[in-house]
Write a protein that holds these residues in place. Structure first.
Motif, PDB file in Angstrom:
ATOM      1  N   UNK A   1       0.810  -1.225   0.158  1.00 10.33           N
ATOM      2  CA  UNK A   1       0.171   0.002  -0.086  1.00 10.33           C
ATOM      3  C   UNK A   1       0.810   1.091   0.085  1.00 10.33           C
ATOM      4  N   UNK A   2       2.225   1.144  -0.148  1.00 12.72           N
ATOM      5  CA  UNK A   2       2.968   2.278   0.082  1.00 12.72           C
ATOM      6  C   UNK A   2       2.716   3.306  -1.287  1.00 12.72           C
ATOM      7  N   UNK A   3       2.331   2.625  -2.232  1.00 14.63           N
ATOM      8  CA  UNK A   3       2.063   3.490  -3.657  1.00 14.63           C
ATOM      9  C   UNK A   3       0.997   4.001  -3.583  1.00 14.63           C
ATOM     10  N   UNK A   4      -0.090   3.930  -2.680  1.00 12.67           N
ATOM     11  CA  UNK A   4      -1.140   4.500  -2.911  1.00 12.67           C
ATOM     12  C   UNK A   4      -1.261   6.181  -2.759  1.00 12.67           C
TER      13      UNK A   4
ATOM     14  N   UNK B   1      -1.100   6.807 -14.173  1.00  9.74           N
ATOM     15  CA  UNK B   1      -0.092   5.673 -13.543  1.00  9.74           C
ATOM     16  C   UNK B   1      -0.645   5.541 -12.263  1.00  9.74           C
ATOM     17  N   UNK B   2      -0.766   6.620 -11.489  1.00 12.88           N
ATOM     18  CA  UNK B   2      -1.401   6.559  -9.912  1.00 12.88           C
ATOM     19  C   UNK B   2      -2.546   5.870 -10.116  1.00 12.88           C
TER      20      UNK B   2
ATOM     21  N   UNK C   1      -3.518   3.336 -11.977  1.00  7.71           N
ATOM     22  CA  UNK C   1      -3.355   2.021 -11.913  1.00  7.71           C
ATOM     23  C   UNK C   1      -2.646   1.371 -10.539  1.00  7.71           C
ATOM     24  N   UNK C   2      -1.787   2.396 -10.149  1.00 10.55           N
ATOM     25  CA  UNK C   2      -1.313   1.610  -8.666  1.00 10.55           C
ATOM     26  C   UNK C   2      -2.456   1.701  -7.564  1.00 10.55           C
ATOM     27  N   UNK C   3      -3.110   2.606  -7.696  1.00  5.59           N
ATOM     28  CA  UNK C   3      -4.269   2.726  -6.650  1.00  5.59           C
ATOM     29  C   UNK C   3      -5.396   1.635  -6.958  1.00  5.59           C
ATOM     30  N   UNK C   4      -5.392   1.143  -8.256  1.00  3.24           N
ATOM     31  CA  UNK C   4      -6.580   0.016  -8.493  1.00  3.24           C
ATOM     32  C   UNK C   4      -5.907  -1.140  -8.070  1.00  3.24           C
ATOM     33  N   UNK C   5      -4.492  -1.247  -8.132  1.00  2.26           N
ATOM     34  CA  UNK C   5      -3.950  -2.619  -7.581  1.00  2.26           C
ATOM     35  C   UNK C   5      -4.304  -2.776  -5.912  1.00  2.26           C
ATOM     36  N   UNK C   6      -3.897  -1.617  -5.316  1.00  3.40           N
ATOM     37  CA  UNK C   6      -4.288  -1.566  -3.811  1.00  3.40           C
ATOM     38  C   UNK C   6      -5.518  -1.888  -3.337  1.00  3.40           C
ATOM     39  N   UNK C   7      -6.477  -1.361  -4.208  1.00 14.01           N
ATOM     40  CA  UNK C   7      -7.948  -1.601  -3.752  1.00 14.01           C
ATOM     41  C   UNK C   7      -8.373  -3.068  -4.103  1.00 14.01           C
ATOM     42  N   UNK C   8      -7.800  -3.572  -5.050  1.00 15.36           N
ATOM     43  CA  UNK C   8      -8.089  -4.870  -5.504  1.00 15.36           C
ATOM     44  C   UNK C   8      -7.520  -5.747  -4.224  1.00 15.36           C
TER      45      UNK C   8
END
Length: 372
Positions: free
Chosen positions: A130-133, A143-144, A146-153
């Motif tokens: 979650x550090x990339x949220x 790009x942000x 995409x990173x947040x979508x991964x964290x949410x998943x």
């Protein structure tokens, strides 16, 4: 009277002795034959018992194997399993980002939850990703996203597997939630930030970290999200649902209010405000048309789909419901086409790098092919 000497040499006497010996041997032979038959029967009985024992063991082993296979979750693909087993948060995040771009987040949900179940500490593994949220360096908007979508998943799937969360992990998650709450105030994409914070609180069972009024403020933003009801219940706010619905109505958010009214069975207490619903649909449609960036377009489509579904829930006219259903199909088709367009084009930075690479390649070819 026959003498002793004559008896030892007399043929009749010798024959009588031989016959006596033969009778004795025949009696022993008959006794041995009877004993051998008894032994054969004994051995056959033992063999039959051993065979029965082996058959019983095979049957038990088969039942145990079938029962074990039904309890063990299916193995995920080797890459995800390996990353989770080794608690590689960064590798897992990067691998999922690629899978989401190729297949979308919804098609890999089961795969992700199965992979997480192989991690020694799933809660800690997800926390590491979650550090990339909120990245330290500023990222391009897509790009942000995409990173947040991964964290949410990952947060959604962590909730699904009901992983055990240790005290130290809970404390780290609590500190991270407080940090995110502070950053949320200056957030450009407030709704995604609020959704991420609520998922973090729900996944790590942190419903008591913030006051109820602050939690309800966050839910105002995500009331149309598909996970809103699950999060609302998981965070223990069910008793305040009437207050929350009234807040949504007061703040002229009728679509969100309708969703919560019908989800919690409060239609008798809150009659649907039809004029406000019509205005809410028009507002959602206008917002969808104004969105220029891919991230804003996708979010706007999701909100309009949620708005139309909420209106269908309180409509009694089948013709109107059918018309609204057609609108949902159009929006979902539009969303899929835009997702494919986003996958083909990629972020602007990647496009520029690809363009520069092709340009260098053409220059090299021109130099190598020129006469000396």
């Amino acid at each position: 009277m026959v003498s002793v000497e004559n008896s030892t040499t007399d043929p009749k006497f010798l024959l009588a002795n031989r016959l006596g010996e033969i009778r004795a041997y025949s009696s022993s032979l008959a006794s041995f034959t009877l004993q051998w038959k008894d032994l054969e029967q004994l051995f056959e009985s033992i063999q039959s018992s051993v065979d029965d024992c082996f058959d019983d063991l095979r049957a038990r082993q088969k039942r145990i194997t079938e029962a074990s296979s039904s309890l063990v979750p299916p193995l995920p693909p080797t890459a995800l399993k390996y990353l989770c087993l080794n608690m590689d948060g960064k590798g897992l995040r990067l691998s999922l980002a690629e899978k989401i771009k190729e297949h979308g987040p919804f098609s890999i949900e089961d795969e992700v939850s199965a992979a997480l179940s192989f991690a020694p500490d799933p809660a800690m593994l997800v926390l590491d990703t979650l550090v990339v949220f909120y990245p330290r360096k500023r990222k391009h908007r897509i790009e942000l996203f995409d990173k947040r979508r991964t964290c949410i998943l990952l947060l959604e799937q962590l909730m699904k597997i009901s992983a055990k969360i240790g005290p130290s992990v809970t404390e780290k998650a609590k500190n991270l939630a407080i940090e995110w709450k502070g950053k949320l105030e200056g957030e450009n994409d407030y709704s995604t930030g609020a959704l991420g914070l609520l998922l973090l609180l729900a996944a790590y069972e942190l419903g008591c970290v913030f006051p109820v009024n602050q939690m309800l403020d966050l839910f105002e933003t995500v009331a149309l999200h598909a996970q809103a009801f699950v999060l609302y219940r998981r965070l223990g706010l069910t008793e305040r649902v009437s207050d929350f619905i009234q807040i949504l109505i007061t703040k002229r958010k009728p679509i969100g209010a309708i969703k919560f009214i019908y989800e919690f069975g409060l239609a008798d207490k809150f009659p649907p405000p039809l004029p406000s619903l019509r205005a809410g649909l028009q507002c959602a449609k206008r917002a969808n048309g104004k969105s220029a960036e891919p991230l804003g377009r996708e979010e706007a489509i999701d909100k309009e789909i949620a708005a139309v579904k909420a209106v269908i829930a309180c409509m009694r006219d089948p013709e109107i419901s059918k018309s609204l259903g057609n609108r949902i199909n159009q929006l979902e088709a539009l969303k899929r086409s835009r997702e494919m367009e986003s996958i083909r084009t990629g972020p602007p930075q990647a496009q520029q790098q690809h363009h520069n690479k092709n340009k260098r390649l053409r220059t090299d070819l021109a130099v190598n092919s020129s006469p000396e």
